[in-house]
Design a protein around this motif. Structure first.
Motif, PDB file in Angstrom:
ATOM      1  N   SER A 102       0.824  -1.207   0.000  1.00 57.18           N
ATOM      2  CA  SER A 102       0.000   0.000   0.000  1.00 57.18           C
ATOM      3  C   SER A 102       0.861   1.261   0.000  1.00 57.18           C
ATOM      4  CB  SER A 102      -0.926   0.019   1.223  1.00 57.18           C
ATOM      5  OG  SER A 102      -0.151  -0.058   2.421  1.00 57.18           O
ATOM      6  N   ALA A 103       2.155   1.115   0.257  1.00 57.73           N
ATOM      7  CA  ALA A 103       3.088   2.243   0.237  1.00 57.73           C
ATOM      8  C   ALA A 103       4.371   1.804  -0.453  1.00 57.73           C
ATOM      9  CB  ALA A 103       3.386   2.707   1.663  1.00 57.73           C
ATOM     10  N   ASP A 130       8.662  17.553   2.019  1.00 59.94           N
ATOM     11  CA  ASP A 130       7.672  17.647   0.950  1.00 59.94           C
ATOM     12  C   ASP A 130       8.037  18.817   0.040  1.00 59.94           C
ATOM     13  OD1 ASP A 130       5.363  16.631  -0.204  1.00 59.94           O
ATOM     14  OD2 ASP A 130       4.093  18.116   0.759  1.00 59.94           O
ATOM     15  N   CYS A 184       9.503  12.410   1.456  1.00 61.20           N
ATOM     16  CA  CYS A 184       8.203  12.995   1.809  1.00 61.20           C
ATOM     17  C   CYS A 184       7.710  12.458   3.149  1.00 61.20           C
ATOM     18  CB  CYS A 184       7.181  12.712   0.710  1.00 61.20           C
ATOM     19  SG  CYS A 184       7.382  13.721  -0.758  1.00 61.20           S
ATOM     20  N   SER A 213       9.332   9.400  -2.250  1.00 64.55           N
ATOM     21  CA  SER A 213       8.386   8.950  -1.238  1.00 64.55           C
ATOM     22  C   SER A 213       9.050   8.852   0.130  1.00 64.55           C
ATOM     23  CB  SER A 213       7.809   7.585  -1.642  1.00 64.55           C
ATOM     24  OG  SER A 213       7.047   7.021  -0.604  1.00 64.55           O
ATOM     25  N   GLU A 242       1.906  13.425 -10.922  1.00 63.20           N
ATOM     26  CA  GLU A 242       1.194  13.172  -9.668  1.00 63.20           C
ATOM     27  C   GLU A 242       0.809  11.702  -9.555  1.00 63.20           C
ATOM     28  OE1 GLU A 242       0.157  14.124  -6.006  1.00 63.20           O
ATOM     29  OE2 GLU A 242       1.025  15.549  -7.454  1.00 63.20           O
ATOM     30  N   SER A 243       0.472  11.084 -10.692  1.00 64.70           N
ATOM     31  CA  SER A 243       0.082   9.668 -10.661  1.00 64.70           C
ATOM     32  C   SER A 243       1.256   8.759 -10.309  1.00 64.70           C
ATOM     33  CB  SER A 243      -0.488   9.258 -12.024  1.00 64.70           C
ATOM     34  OG  SER A 243       0.465   9.486 -13.054  1.00 64.70           O
ATOM     35  N   ASP A 244       2.493   9.222 -10.582  1.00 65.52           N
ATOM     36  CA  ASP A 244       3.676   8.417 -10.247  1.00 65.52           C
ATOM     37  C   ASP A 244       3.883   8.313  -8.740  1.00 65.52           C
ATOM     38  OD1 ASP A 244       4.421   7.951 -12.907  1.00 65.52           O
ATOM     39  OD2 ASP A 244       5.433   9.882 -13.030  1.00 65.52           O
ATOM     40  N   ARG A 245       3.319   9.239  -7.995  1.00 64.89           N
ATOM     41  CA  ARG A 245       3.551   9.294  -6.551  1.00 64.89           C
ATOM     42  C   ARG A 245       2.602   8.395  -5.763  1.00 64.89           C
ATOM     43  NH1 ARG A 245       6.851  13.560  -5.254  1.00 64.89           N
ATOM     44  NH2 ARG A 245       7.263  15.062  -6.906  1.00 64.89           N
ATOM     45  N   ARG A 246       1.689   7.715  -6.474  1.00 64.22           N
ATOM     46  CA  ARG A 246       0.729   6.837  -5.783  1.00 64.22           C
ATOM     47  C   ARG A 246       1.012   5.385  -6.141  1.00 64.22           C
ATOM     48  NH1 ARG A 246      -2.686  10.938  -7.822  1.00 64.22           N
ATOM     49  NH2 ARG A 246      -3.340   9.551  -9.502  1.00 64.22           N
ATOM     50  N   PRO A 247       1.161   4.509  -5.156  1.00 66.49           N
ATOM     51  CA  PRO A 247       1.371   3.084  -5.450  1.00 66.49           C
ATOM     52  C   PRO A 247       0.188   2.524  -6.222  1.00 66.49           C
ATOM     53  CG  PRO A 247       1.837   3.563  -3.142  1.00 66.49           C
ATOM     54  CD  PRO A 247       1.186   4.785  -3.711  1.00 66.49           C
ATOM     55  N   LYS A 248       0.493   1.732  -7.221  1.00 63.14           N
ATOM     56  CA  LYS A 248      -0.562   1.140  -8.045  1.00 63.14           C
ATOM     57  C   LYS A 248      -1.112  -0.086  -7.341  1.00 63.14           C
ATOM     58  CE  LYS A 248       1.172   2.801 -12.457  1.00 63.14           C
ATOM     59  NZ  LYS A 248       2.126   3.737 -11.880  1.00 63.14           N
TER      60      LYS A 248
END
Length: 517
Positions: A49-50, A122, A117, A114, A304-310
């Protein structure tokens, strides 16, 4: 047995902001024109999840001054307070005066950003510019060597290193736990080598694409006599006029920087001054490197989408009876029961033979080093049926870490074994114990680690080795007066010699296999 000699390592472990190593690290970043980057983190077995937390950041720095040696800094992110290095790293990653090298570095950058951050730095990192990927460098060198446009290929860093630099880059410790402290000396050297080899490959690339420092694939180069002229006078020359006006607007900035590098006290525009003021004071690139950046440089930008785990996508397919192997049955297959296909009681020749799939390909080299016949698949991405056919035909036991292959046990009766260990040394011991293999000191280094072939019966003299290597392999001249014995593989003709690396390897496997006990 030795291959090509490698660049000596100067490793600096940076683990505290008030240490001498930290001061040396900060100084090196302001004096380096090229920095190679790599990162290590604790491996994860399934989607999380991270993002993983980066534990170590490697930076191999090549100083702008050619006479200074390159140095590798291992930045221990689990010990150094991240706010103390955030701005320093952010400035280097985006500095126009520092070329960054990496190997598929975007994923590393995502994890690195990540990690920072999470510690309050940040927004982390969002760009690396200018940047050159070593994968692209490899494809350009292949194309220049062939003299024509060829399809791009995707290779591992170890394979590229062996092809361009002539030595094998061990990946044994890639999956070790990088969050554990203290780091072992082997981990430090592995991490440093991973970054330093990027610099070495780029040096080969830079030497091959520059023709006497005056041109680069037909690009116009501003010589020192041009620097004494204004832009208006340069444009008057018919040879350079058409080329100069085609230069993109952002390349005009490079021309200004080149001019100021030639004349440090020259005029700097307001835009240039404001652009530089956002970065720490660094030495500008020389003209040769600037041309490489202008021709081949790119950038990594995180969205921005790269910063969220898929999130992992689980397909709800109906499992067939063939695929639904019970947990109990899989556990049974994990343990070897025998007999092996080489067993004399079943008509075998008594000589152990293995087939290592792509997941344990490194184990194949370790088995060869202790004298065991260990093949790899004929194709790079074999289908299960290909592995099964090869194992049957050559009467080998298939070694794998892929649990999915265990469903083919009914086809590979007593010919498949699932390796449970992660590290190659541990995998080697596991296989030796599971199959009760007999290893002796005389067997060590008796096979070609490159192709699994056997060596010639009698060694070659230095003169014979030089003759055999013509047009095939380079033997370092420093070996000519050492009265060494050379051995040649009967299958691939690779030459080996009993040098320092050979004796170190023999001692390593004596210790691993506990042959001196």
């Amino acid at each position: 047995m030795d291959s090509e000699p490698r660049t000596p390592l100067e490793i600096h472990l940076v683990s505290a902001p008030d240490s001498p190593e930290f001061a040396r690290f900060a100084r090196a970043l302001t004096r380096s024109s090229v920095v190679a980057l790599d990162a290590e983190w604790k491996p994860v077995r399934r989607p999380q999840s991270a993002f993983p937390t980066v534990a170590l950041l490697q930076l191999a720095c090549r100083p702008a001054a050619a006479e200074e040696p390159a140095a590798v800094f291992l930045l221990d992110l689990s010990s150094v307070p991240l706010p103390s290095v955030w701005e320093l790293l952010r400035d280097v990653l985006a500095s126009p005066d520092v070329l960054k090298l990496g190997f598929r570095f975007k994923q590393d950058l995502i994890y690195l950003s990540s990690t920072f951050c999470a510690q309050g730095c940040d927004p982390g990192f969002d760009r690396v510019e200018p940047y050159i990927d070593i994968m692209g460098v490899h494809n350009i060198l292949r194309q220049k060597q062939s003299g024509r446009k060829i399809a791009k290929v995707s290779k591992s860093l170890a394979a590229i290193c062996e092809e361009i630099l002539g030595y094998s880059l061990s990946k044994e410790l890639q999956c070790s736990d990088w969050s554990q402290r203290p780091l072992t000396e082997e981990q430090k050297e592995y991490a440093a080598r991973d970054a330093l080899c990027l610099l070495e490959i780029f040096s080969v690339f830079q030497a091959k694409i520059i023709n006497k420092g005056n041109c680069l694939n037909g690009d116009v180069v501003l010589h020192s006599d041009h620097m004494n002229l204004g832009l208006k006078e340069i444009l008057k020359e018919s040879e350079t006029c058409s080329a100069i006006v085609r230069i993109k607007s952002f390349e005009a900035l490079h021309i200004v920087r080149t001019t100021t590098a030639e004349f440090p006290h020259g005029i700097v525009t307001v835009d240039e001054a404001s652009f530089r003021s956002s970065f720490r004071s660094t030495e500008p690139m020389n003209k040769a490197l600037l041309l490489v950046v202008r021709r081949y440089g790119e950038k990594i930008l995180l969205k921005e989408s790269d910063r969220r785990p898929k999130a992992s996508k689980k397909k709800g397919r109906k499992r067939s009876s063939l695929n639904s192997v019970s947990k109990e049955k899989r556990e049974t297959f994990d343990e070897w029961e025998g007999p092996a296909p080489w067993d004399i009681s079943t008509g075998g020749d008594g000589c152990p033979k293995f087939l290592c799939d792509v997941m344990v390909e490194g184990l194949a080299k370790h088995l060869r080093c202790v004298g065991i016949d260990a093949a790899i698949p004929h194709s790079k991405k074999p289908e299960p049926r290909e592995l099964i056919a090869q194992a049957h035909k050559e009467k080998r036991v298939l070694l794998t870490r892929d649990a999915k292959l265990l469903k083919h046990e009914y086809l590979l009766h007593n010919q498949i074994y699932r390796v449970k260990s992660l590290l190659k040394n541990e995998q080697l011991l596991e296989v030796i114990e599971a199959f009760q293999l007999k290893i002796s000191e005389d067997d060590l280094m008796s096979r070609c680690t490159k192709c699994n072939g056997r060596f010639i019966q009698k060694p070659l003299s230095t003169e014979e080795a030089v003759e055999a290597a013509k047009g095939f392999q380079r033997i370092p001249s420093c070996l000519f007066d050492k009265n060494l014995e050379f051995w040649q593989c009967m299958d691939c003709n690779q030459l080996y010699w009993e040098g320092t690396q050979y004796h170190n390897a023999v001692q390593k496997f004596i210790d691993v296999c506990k042959l001196n006990e």
